[in-house]
Write an enzyme that holds these catalytic residues in place. Structure first.
Site, mmCIF file in Angstrom:
data_model
loop_
_atom_site.group_PDB
_atom_site.id
_atom_site.type_symbol
_atom_site.label_atom_id
_atom_site.label_comp_id
_atom_site.label_asym_id
_atom_site.label_seq_id
_atom_site.Cartn_x
_atom_site.Cartn_y
_atom_site.Cartn_z
ATOM 1 C CD GLU A 152 58.611 40.669 43.755
ATOM 2 O OE1 GLU A 152 58.250 40.697 42.562
ATOM 3 O OE2 GLU A 152 59.664 40.178 44.149
ATOM 4 C CB CYS A 203 57.980 63.741 52.417
ATOM 5 S SG CYS A 203 57.702 62.859 53.970
#
Length: 341
Positions: free
Chosen positions: A99, A125
């Protein structure tokens, strides 16, 4: 999930290629001792995958850095005021940090308006196509006027760590096979701008999309920052099965969905063998595909939009063409999207 649109356009797409070219032969040179001991012949990496080379960023280059570069390009290409962008979504598998989100870093780099919401979508993907659907719905609902998707992928760390592991004297044939797919990974960055068709100068309209999941196969490919363990055969077999199911539903739900009425395929690309199996199972015309895996490798969620942008650059698109975007990602999840160019 099925979605019909017709009101949202792909206004622009732009990409950045990593500068360092890494031939498959150079990777095999580093693994020569292990390959010889295991009886693996030279040239197998390119022979099995069709990937001649892939690209790396310089050491230390972060996903947000290259995603920002692609974003600057697409905003300039579209010729819009960036303060009109209402949502920024990042879809990269690669992250600068756990983060904050990569989206927040790119948002800050671009100095977008504080009203512009930003967050990451992660779905292996398939993430970029998921973001396209998300922004399409937001634009149709009138929540935003322009939406921006970015993706920056870097494969250096994973590939180099895998090479180092496979150089060990005790590496087995099974371990080599499980790590093989990591050696196909490439690097690149891409950005796409979506808007309502009434605001569009391009007129590349998203007609709709169909998604299907086969999460009973969610552990066929397991990725970490420095390692990806994959059952390549399982991914091929079950991935093509899922693509077939998605294709059948797309044929029922999307107008003019069929090989005879599709002019150009923009597929996610893992290997040449996967493409051959897909063509045979779905009955697709091979020359309708725009392929770049030979020189780019597998660039994760950035692969499909980069392929689209390269197809545009190489003159494969023209007004009125029916373009099929076909994505699949570990999980397994699949999406097929119809676009009128």
């Amino acid at each position: 999930m099925e979605m019909l649109s017709g009101n949202v356009a792909i206004e622009a797409v732009a990409y950045e290629l990593a500068p360092e070219i890494i031939p498959s032969a150079a990777i095999e040179d580093q693994l020569a001792a292990t390959m010889e001991r295991l009886g693996i012949r030279p040239g197998l990496l390119e022979e099995l995958t069709g990937i001649r080379e892939r690209r790396f960023w310089a050491p230390g280059v972060m996903p947000s850095d290259v995603a920002t570069q692609a974003a600057h390009k697409v905003i300039e290409q579209a010729g819009i005021d960036q303060d009109e962008i209402g949502c920024l979504i990042n879809t990269s598998v690669c992250k600068d940090y756990i983060e904050p989100s990569v989206a927040s870093l790119v948002h800050g780099n671009l100095a977008l308006a504080p009203e512009c919401v930003n967050y990451d979508i992660g779905n292996a993907c398939l993430g970029f196509m998921n973001a396209m659907v998300t922004l399409t719905l937001m634009i149709e609902a009138g929540l935003i006027r322009y939406g921006l998707i970015v993706d920056g992928e870097g494969s250096r760390e994973a590939v180099e760590a895998t090479i180092k592991r496979l150089q060990a004297d005790d590496v087995s044939a099974e371990t080599f096979r499980d790590n093989f797919a990591t050696l196909t990974l490439g690097s690149g960055a891409v950005a796409m701008l979506l808007c309502h068709k009434d605001d569009s100068k391009s007129g590349h309209v998203i007609n709709g999309a169909v998604t299907r999941a086969a999460t009973q196969h969610s552990r066929l490919c397991l990725g970490q920052r420095t390692e990806m363990i994959a059952d390549a055969h399982g991914v091929l077999v079950h991935g093509v099965e899922l693509a077939h199911a998605t294709w059948r539903r797309a044929s029922e739900y999307l107008a003019n969905w069929g090989d005879a009425s599709i002019d150009l395929y923009i597929p996610h690309q893992v290997s040449a063998r996967n493409m051959e199996a897909l063509n045979a199972t779905l009955g697709l015309t091979p020359h309708k595909h725009h392929l770049n895996l030979q020189t780019q490798g597998n660039i994760g969620p950035a692969a499909l939009p980069i392929t689209l942008a390269m197809a545009i650059d190489e003159g494969r698109t023209s007004p009125g063409m029916h373009v099929a975007l076909m994505g699949i990602g570990s999980g397994l999840n699949c999406m097929m999207m119809s676009v009128t160019w």
